[in-house]
Design a protein around this motif. Sequence first.
Motif, PDB file in Angstrom:
ATOM      1  N   VAL A   4       0.833  -1.191   0.000  1.00 35.77           N
ATOM      2  CA  VAL A   4       0.000   0.000   0.000  1.00 35.77           C
ATOM      3  C   VAL A   4       0.868   1.242   0.000  1.00 35.77           C
ATOM      4  CG1 VAL A   4      -1.798   1.261   1.219  1.00 35.77           C
ATOM      5  CG2 VAL A   4      -1.802  -1.242   1.235  1.00 35.77           C
ATOM      6  N   SER A   5       0.628   2.140  -1.004  1.00 37.84           N
ATOM      7  CA  SER A   5       1.361   3.392  -1.083  1.00 37.84           C
ATOM      8  C   SER A   5       0.669   4.282  -2.104  1.00 37.84           C
ATOM      9  CB  SER A   5       2.818   3.155  -1.493  1.00 37.84           C
ATOM     10  OG  SER A   5       3.466   4.378  -1.706  1.00 37.84           O
ATOM     11  N   THR A   6       0.816   5.577  -1.960  1.00 40.47           N
ATOM     12  CA  THR A   6       0.262   6.520  -2.938  1.00 40.47           C
ATOM     13  C   THR A   6       1.323   6.985  -3.923  1.00 40.47           C
ATOM     14  OG1 THR A   6       0.702   8.356  -1.423  1.00 40.47           O
ATOM     15  CG2 THR A   6      -1.485   7.337  -1.330  1.00 40.47           C
ATOM     16  N   VAL A  14      10.690   1.579  -5.302  1.00 42.31           N
ATOM     17  CA  VAL A  14      11.954   1.144  -4.702  1.00 42.31           C
ATOM     18  C   VAL A  14      11.875   1.261  -3.192  1.00 42.31           C
ATOM     19  CG1 VAL A  14      14.410   1.684  -4.472  1.00 42.31           C
ATOM     20  CG2 VAL A  14      13.350   1.669  -6.737  1.00 42.31           C
ATOM     21  N   GLU A  15      11.345   2.368  -2.711  1.00 40.46           N
ATOM     22  CA  GLU A  15      11.204   2.563  -1.264  1.00 40.46           C
ATOM     23  C   GLU A  15      10.223   1.557  -0.668  1.00 40.46           C
ATOM     24  OE1 GLU A  15       9.902   6.061   1.917  1.00 40.46           O
ATOM     25  OE2 GLU A  15      10.024   6.484  -0.233  1.00 40.46           O
ATOM     26  N   ARG A  16       9.146   1.288  -1.395  1.00 37.44           N
ATOM     27  CA  ARG A  16       8.116   0.385  -0.902  1.00 37.44           C
ATOM     28  C   ARG A  16       8.629  -1.052  -0.789  1.00 37.44           C
ATOM     29  NH1 ARG A  16       3.220   0.875  -4.719  1.00 37.44           N
ATOM     30  NH2 ARG A  16       3.965   2.987  -4.378  1.00 37.44           N
ATOM     31  N   LEU A 195      16.849  -1.772  -7.332  1.00 42.26           N
ATOM     32  CA  LEU A 195      16.883  -2.602  -6.122  1.00 42.26           C
ATOM     33  C   LEU A 195      18.234  -3.310  -5.986  1.00 42.26           C
ATOM     34  CD1 LEU A 195      13.292  -4.094  -6.335  1.00 42.26           C
ATOM     35  CD2 LEU A 195      14.125  -2.492  -4.593  1.00 42.26           C
ATOM     36  N   ALA A 196      18.769  -3.812  -7.093  1.00 42.29           N
ATOM     37  CA  ALA A 196      20.068  -4.491  -7.045  1.00 42.29           C
ATOM     38  C   ALA A 196      21.157  -3.549  -6.554  1.00 42.29           C
ATOM     39  CB  ALA A 196      20.421  -5.044  -8.422  1.00 42.29           C
ATOM     40  N   GLU A 197      21.115  -2.295  -6.996  1.00 44.37           N
ATOM     41  CA  GLU A 197      22.112  -1.318  -6.564  1.00 44.37           C
ATOM     42  C   GLU A 197      21.883  -0.909  -5.108  1.00 44.37           C
ATOM     43  OE1 GLU A 197      21.674   1.679  -9.560  1.00 44.37           O
ATOM     44  OE2 GLU A 197      23.219   0.775 -10.855  1.00 44.37           O
TER      45      GLU A 197
END
Length: 497
Positions: A4-6, A14-16, A195-197
């Motif tokens: 869940v995110s807006t 990436v943050e989620r 994500l890999a980085e």
Amino acid sequence: MEAVSTDNTLNGWVERLGSRALPAMALTRQRVMQLLDSPNTTHADLQRILSRDPGFTLAIFRLFNALPQPPREPVSNLAHAIALLGIEPTSQADRALPDLHKQLSAGARAALYDCYSRAGHAAWYAYSWGHDLRLGNPEEMAIAALLHDLAEMLLWTYADRQMGQLTALIKDGMPQTDAEEQVFGFSLRHLSLQLAEQWNLPPLTAQALQPVGAFQARSLAVMLASALARETSRDWHSEQSGELIELAAAFNRLEPDPGRAYIHSLVAGVARNLSGLPLPLTVYALLSAPTAGPSGQAVASAPTASAPTQAPLPDPGAMDADTVPIAAAPKPAAPVKRPEKPPAPPTAGASPLQASLSRIFRELRRTAGVERAMFAMLTPDRQALKVKFIVGVEPDSPLEKFQHPVGERHLLTLLLKKNQSIWLQESNREKLLPLMGEALRTTLDTRGFFMSSLFIKNRPIGILYADRVDDILLDIQGFNHFKSLTQRLCNELSRKT
């Protein structure tokens, strides 16, 4: 399970997903717990189990991000990673990872199993090509291929609604890149790269997700392995699969027909490696006949939902010699290309022992399902066994310099007490490993081997050892051939002395 995110930007996803874990398969967790409970488990044992599971593999490398002082040099090998982390973090990862079968709904679970299957196929291809072509660190190539479609795996785990929308658009005929842009606003390859980085995964993982990676041999192998695994999971007989098989053959410096046979042999190896896991195997589709269209031409089956687009693959034959190393030897006629140190052919002045061993070793490799064979002879003072004759080993293999004392009580000493043979396998590993000691465990292949004492006229002269370097298991038929050939060798030598 929905995330869940807006914030639906690339950075938002990436943050989620940055704190999320990929689920592990139940059989992996079961085998890991068994290995962790065994005092004889080696890092290589754990690597063999974890390297089939993207969830567990990802968790091991992400643990380095949490270390107060992470290693200065990148860690690109699972066994090395486990050695640096220690057993306790591996055990913690086992307890913390979500269970794939329990966590996901039926549709998302099936889709993720498909992703894990493609990852397992791609990892096997990449490792085999890296090993056979001597590209260096094939273990890192396998990891990069296993985690190549990282974003797709995570999104099926935590955003299956959006992935369902992507699937529907692809089935309706929308190009993959357009579908990804419409649903997410970016390509899934870019999400995998970010994500890999962020997680500092082995460097090759990120390199193989960038277009420039197509101009370096190791990253190109990963990209090609992933593309081949993806397309053949849809249809082995499609035009796209045929083109990728031809590219893979060219990459491995093979003509189309032997190249195709080589790829088919790798598919069978994948089936053996992934045996027991709840993953679809493309070897069964390979064995089926292609579907014929109205004109009699083979047609591809309907594509399944798939995610990341690949960077364009250049023609391997057009690459510079500085980019892909060119083998000095001529192209092999058969697809078996594993580099090894060949045995010296027996000359007219060869000893009876050398001549007999050379002949027996050839038959062992032909009939017993083994790749490496070694004769270790008792030294003149009978205090140690030392390698005398060996075939099938790679350069710098520890087996090439094998030497071990026989005065203390261990497996070799017990074996030399009488004419006998043993087969190290799953059912007796726990019993035999304590008799081997660290030196033997690091030199011999503890996944499985054949070993026999050699006697001439009731007097021990040494041991015969055989194994194989891939993950194909030895079997009872091979063991029976091994015992028969060992006895024949003893009889021949007894007659000649």
